[in-house]
Design a protein around this motif. Structure first.
Motif, PDB file in Angstrom:
ATOM      1  N   ASN A   1       0.847  -1.188   0.000  1.00 35.91           N
ATOM      2  CA  ASN A   1       0.000   0.000   0.000  1.00 35.91           C
ATOM      3  C   ASN A   1       0.882   1.237   0.000  1.00 35.91           C
ATOM      4  O   ASN A   1       1.833   1.340   0.781  1.00 35.91           O
ATOM      5  CB  ASN A   1      -0.915   0.015   1.224  1.00 35.91           C
ATOM      6  CG  ASN A   1      -1.750   1.287   1.305  1.00 35.91           C
ATOM      7  OD1 ASN A   1      -1.372   2.257   1.960  1.00 35.91           O
ATOM      8  ND2 ASN A   1      -2.882   1.275   0.619  1.00 35.91           N
TER       9      ASN A   1
ATOM     10  N   ASN B   1       0.675   5.578   0.059  1.00 36.93           N
ATOM     11  CA  ASN B   1      -0.252   6.635   0.442  1.00 36.93           C
ATOM     12  C   ASN B   1       0.465   7.974   0.412  1.00 36.93           C
ATOM     13  O   ASN B   1       1.573   8.099   0.949  1.00 36.93           O
ATOM     14  CB  ASN B   1      -0.806   6.358   1.844  1.00 36.93           C
ATOM     15  CG  ASN B   1      -1.877   7.348   2.249  1.00 36.93           C
ATOM     16  OD1 ASN B   1      -1.581   8.448   2.703  1.00 36.93           O
ATOM     17  ND2 ASN B   1      -3.133   6.945   2.094  1.00 36.93           N
TER      18      ASN B   1
ATOM     19  N   ASN C   1      -3.990   7.021  -2.765  1.00 38.29           N
ATOM     20  CA  ASN C   1      -3.796   5.735  -2.102  1.00 38.29           C
ATOM     21  C   ASN C   1      -3.842   4.639  -3.157  1.00 38.29           C
ATOM     22  O   ASN C   1      -4.748   4.612  -3.988  1.00 38.29           O
ATOM     23  CB  ASN C   1      -4.891   5.511  -1.052  1.00 38.29           C
ATOM     24  CG  ASN C   1      -4.640   4.279  -0.207  1.00 38.29           C
ATOM     25  OD1 ASN C   1      -4.818   3.160  -0.659  1.00 38.29           O
ATOM     26  ND2 ASN C   1      -4.241   4.505   1.040  1.00 38.29           N
TER      27      ASN C   1
ATOM     28  N   THR D   1      -3.271   0.301  -3.573  1.00 42.13           N
ATOM     29  CA  THR D   1      -3.084  -0.993  -2.919  1.00 42.13           C
ATOM     30  C   THR D   1      -2.898  -2.070  -3.981  1.00 42.13           C
ATOM     31  O   THR D   1      -3.624  -2.091  -4.979  1.00 42.13           O
ATOM     32  CB  THR D   1      -4.289  -1.348  -2.033  1.00 42.13           C
ATOM     33  OG1 THR D   1      -4.447  -0.336  -1.031  1.00 42.13           O
ATOM     34  CG2 THR D   1      -4.082  -2.688  -1.342  1.00 42.13           C
TER      35      THR D   1
END
Length: 812
Positions: free
Chosen positions: A416, A418, A430, A432
């Motif tokens: 992940n 961010n 963001n 993932t």
């Protein structure tokens, strides 16, 4: 996902254990540590077990080296580290010993000791010693390969003798990651390279036909008892002075800071840089960019190149985003202009990373960096009033990676990224990703699958995008193949922390390769590769292009010369949906061919030469586009200390058609000629393994000249030849772009892990619209521009907590 689940289950159910005899080295503890001086007269070496009978894996698999080229290795250990001695038999006249800087293999023989404390076949720590005495080290695993950006502090010494060369090494425990162990079995491997003949051998045999990672063939290290991991705490205090002069203005700056490495646990390490200093980072190789995508640059800041293997999974982290130019643009009112230059970077306040892997193969990585708020001054040219506007707020960059390895060659990862920008209505991002890399235990077949999702918080709402990829292939043997598919929707965007040139695609690809593993009468190495790709948009599914191609690469058996060639064909119509810069619009080209050849002579010789020649054209009605590329790079090795490499690149594109600008709603293209010339010199004088002087120079020039008539792009992807537009309708479409960069550096390693570096840099830049200007005239004009001169001096000192603690104990 259902298809992937079936594939994954199939791999798990068909796992077969491959039996392999592994050599074992039984190490003994010593109470009298050997002196690391390259002289094997220490008492402990008289009784230590000998590791010998090395087996060649390149170019001849399974060959045993003759007695006069054998290798004998011995090991011992104490409470502070592991000691290695090696006697590498050879004819001194056949040995190569070029002095280079750290991690630069050059033209030298080398010996490597490879450790795997978890004995998991996937996570090696490699320590190289060259015959010149230079060191190199790397982390290695099958997913990311060898990471030479990782650096540790350890000791080594070499000596040349009448029948070869000898070395001693000490690998302190702080350079390895392991848990407290009473009677462990570690993975161990020794690797030797004879540079003159390019022969490579290992202690435990390696089967390169299997396609498995090098760690799969480690031997076993036994006999270590009651090991206690040390307190892994190291400090790197630094001080720097920078004097910069540009166009008569001089700025001087002094900076001091600290980098820290701390072993949070036995397997996990914290790296932190406090008050970062990147004053000695080299120049980027900037080029003229006429395409729709940004130029990508390599990372040169040490903190971002060291120990980043976990963070690079999924290709979601482009380190140059951190500290790059601000993403915002100021809102200018009537009569307002930016006062001064728009900033080209944001200041990095601090950065930390935590990474490691447990004995069970669970890897965890955490990265965080904060950049400073960046403002620009805005001037009202009518009233003289000034104001400030933020173009990049205080920003936090964060990555979390969890990676589980299994089966000695497979892994599943969750990553992940961010980006959080301070303030209301700020752009936050963001991403993932879930990643799978699966192979059966025989390493015959493999599958790779990835699912990634991006989410942007924008002023006008949220944007969520998706990307997937799936690949299958045969990994071992002479014949190998793979097929894959990858897609991304129109909203997939990772560019806040990663780099992505395009989205909205659905692409299929396949490739096939053949390579030899045994030398033939004429070749040491020979390989063939062929590929094909079918590309389309994800939505609405329109075809964009098809291509196929192939290449051959070879290394001569006697000359050790490398040579080869390639071709790539795009038959029929190709639809470029990105050049026009408008969603849904495209530009058509037809029947494109690219081909090239290269030769690279043996770098072992005093004089060596690299030559590349390329040609491309279109077989399209009413088009006579062609491009010729030529590169020649001679290198002269005056002696083992001094080498000079010159490179000349010449590229000419004639009658290319490309985007220029907009006139109203019209997309304007033009036919242009472009010539590019690049000259560069790289030279180094290494006094010894600890002192070096390097010079790098680059002059890049590119000129673009458009025909007088320019055209609007039609809805059918063709240019409207009846248009009455001319170059006068566009502001200065011709381009003359040139740069000059010079970098002179002296580096002295005055103590283990401690460096004093002095650097002088000179830079000149010129940009105008005189596309018809000749190279010589452009060069003269370049030297009339303001130039920048920078001198910097930086000292970094390595302090190990364990050594520091010992000093205080002795004093008390």
């Amino acid at each position: 996902m259902k298809l992937f689940s079936i594939i994954a289950l199939t791999f798990v159910l068909t796992l077969q254990v491959t039996a392999q005899d592994k050599k074992t080295y039984n190490i003994s503890r010593t109470d009298n540590a050997p002196k690391i001086d390259g002289v094997l007269d220490d008492e402990v070496w008289k009784t230590a077990q000998i590791a010998t009978d090395f087996i060649e894996f390149k170019p001849t698999v399974g060959k045993t080296m003759p007695e006069n080229k054998r290798t004998e290795v011995k090991m011992t250990y104490d409470d502070s580290g592991i000691y290695i001695s090696a006697y590498l038999y050879d004819n001194p006249e056949d040995m190569m010993k070029q002095f280079t800087q750290r991690d630069d293999f050059g033209q030298s023989d080398f010996f490597a000791a490879i450790f795997n404390p978890n004995n998991d076949a996937q996570n090696n720590t490699e320590f190289f010693v060259f015959s010149s005495g230079t060191q190199a080290d790397a982390n290695e695993n099958p997913s990311s390969g060898e990471d030479f950006g990782w650096n540790a502090v350890w000791e080594s010494a070499t000596k040349t003798v009448s029948d070869g060369w000898v070395l001693e090494m000490k690998i302190p425990y702080r350079a390895l990651r392991f848990t407290q162990q009473d009677n462990p079995t570690w993975g161990i491997q020794f690797h030797r390279h004879y540079r003159d003949t390019r022969e490579q051998t290992t202690w435990n045999a390696v089967d390169i036909t299997s396609g498995a990672g090098i760690g799969f063939f480690n031997g076993q290290l036994k006999g270590l008892k009651n090991l206690e991991p040390p307190t892994r705490l190291s400090f790197y205090p630094f001080a720097s002075f920078v004097s910069d002069r540009f166009d008569g203005e001089k700025i001087s700056d002094f900076n001091a800071g600290l980098d820290i490495k701390y072993g949070i646990t036995e397997n996990f390490t914290l790296d932190a840089t406090l008050i970062p200093d990147f004053s000695q980072v080299g120049f980027d190789d900037v080029q003229l960019n006429l395409g729709p995508f940004e130029q990508q640059f390599s990372e040169q800041r040490q903190f971002f190149t060291e120990g980043t293997d976990l963070f690079t999974k999924g290709n979601l982290f482009y380190t140059r985003r951190i500290g790059s130019a601000p993403i915002g643009n100021p809102t200018l009112g009537t009569n307002e202009v930016i006062d001064g230059k728009f900033p080209q970077k944001t200041a990095l306040l601090n950065a930390v990373k935590v990474s490691g892997r447990t004995k069970n193969g669970l890897g965890i990585g955490f990265f965080n960096a904060i950049t400073e708020k960046t403002d620009v001054d805005i001037l009202n040219t009518l009233t003289g009033e000034k104001r400030r506007e933020t173009v990049e707020p205080l920003t936090n960059y964060n990555i979390l990676v969890v990676d589980q390895q299994f089966n000695k060659n497979s892994s599943v990862s969750l990553i992940n990224t961010n980006v959080s920008r301070n303030g209301t209505n700020s752009r936050d991002a963001n991403v993932t990703g879930l990643l799978f890399d699966l192979k059966n235990k025989k390493n015959t077949y493999g599958a790779i699958a990835q699912v990634k999702m991006s989410n942007l918080n924008l002023e006008d709402g949220t944007q969520t995008g998706l990307s997937t990829s799936l690949g299958l292939g045969k990994n071992s043997g002479k014949y190998r193949w793979s097929v894959s598919h990858e897609l991304a929707d129109k909203d997939y965007d990772i560019n806040d922390m990663g780099i992505q040139f395009r989205n909205n695609y659905s692409n299929f690809s396949a490739d096939f390769s053949y390579q030899i593993f045994e030398p033939t009468e004429k070749h040491n190495n020979l390989s063939f590769n062929a590929w094909t790709n079918y590309n389309s948009l994800y939505r609405p599914g329109n075809f964009t292009g098809f291509n196929f191609g192939g290449e051959v690469n070879a290394v001569g058996k006697k000359s050790l010369m490398s040579y080869g060639g390639n071709f790539n064909v795009q038959p029929g119509k190709q639809f470029d949906y990105f050049g026009p810069r408008v969603d849904g619009r495209y530009f058509i080209t037809e029947d494109w061919l690219n081909t090239g050849v290269y030769i690279s002579s043996n770098y072992n010789n005093t004089f060596a030469l690299d030559v590349n020649l390329g040609y491309e054209t279109l077989f399209e009605d009413s088009r006579d586009y062609e491009s010729v590329f030529f590169r020649v790079s001679p290198r002269i090795k005056f002696n083992e200390n001094f080498i000079v490499v010159y490179s000349f690149n010449w590229d000419q594109e004639l009658r290319e058609r490309g985007f220029i600008d907009f006139i109203g709603d019209e997309i304007i293209y033009g036919q242009r000629d472009q010539i590019t010339i690049e000259n560069s010199i790289s030279t180094s004088y290494n006094f010894n393994a600890m002192n070096s002087l390097t010079l790098s120079f680059r002059n890049y020039w590119s000129a673009v000249q458009y025909e007088n008539n320019i055209y609007a792009l039609g809805e059918n992807g063709r240019l409207n030849r009846d248009d009455n537009y001319t170059k006068d309708d566009i502001d200065d479409p011709d381009v003359n772009f040139s740069t000059w960069n010079l970098n002179l550096t002296y580096s002295w390693q005055f103590a283990p892990g401690s460096f004093l570096t002095a650097q002088y840099r000179n830079r000149i830049f010129n940009f105008n619209d005189n596309g018809a200007q000749a190279f010589g005239d452009s060069l003269n004009e370049l030297f009339e521009q303001p130039n920048g001169n920078t001198f910097s001096l930086k000292m970094v000192y390595f302090i190990d907590y364990s050594n520091l603690k010992s000093v205080f104990k002795r004093k008390s």
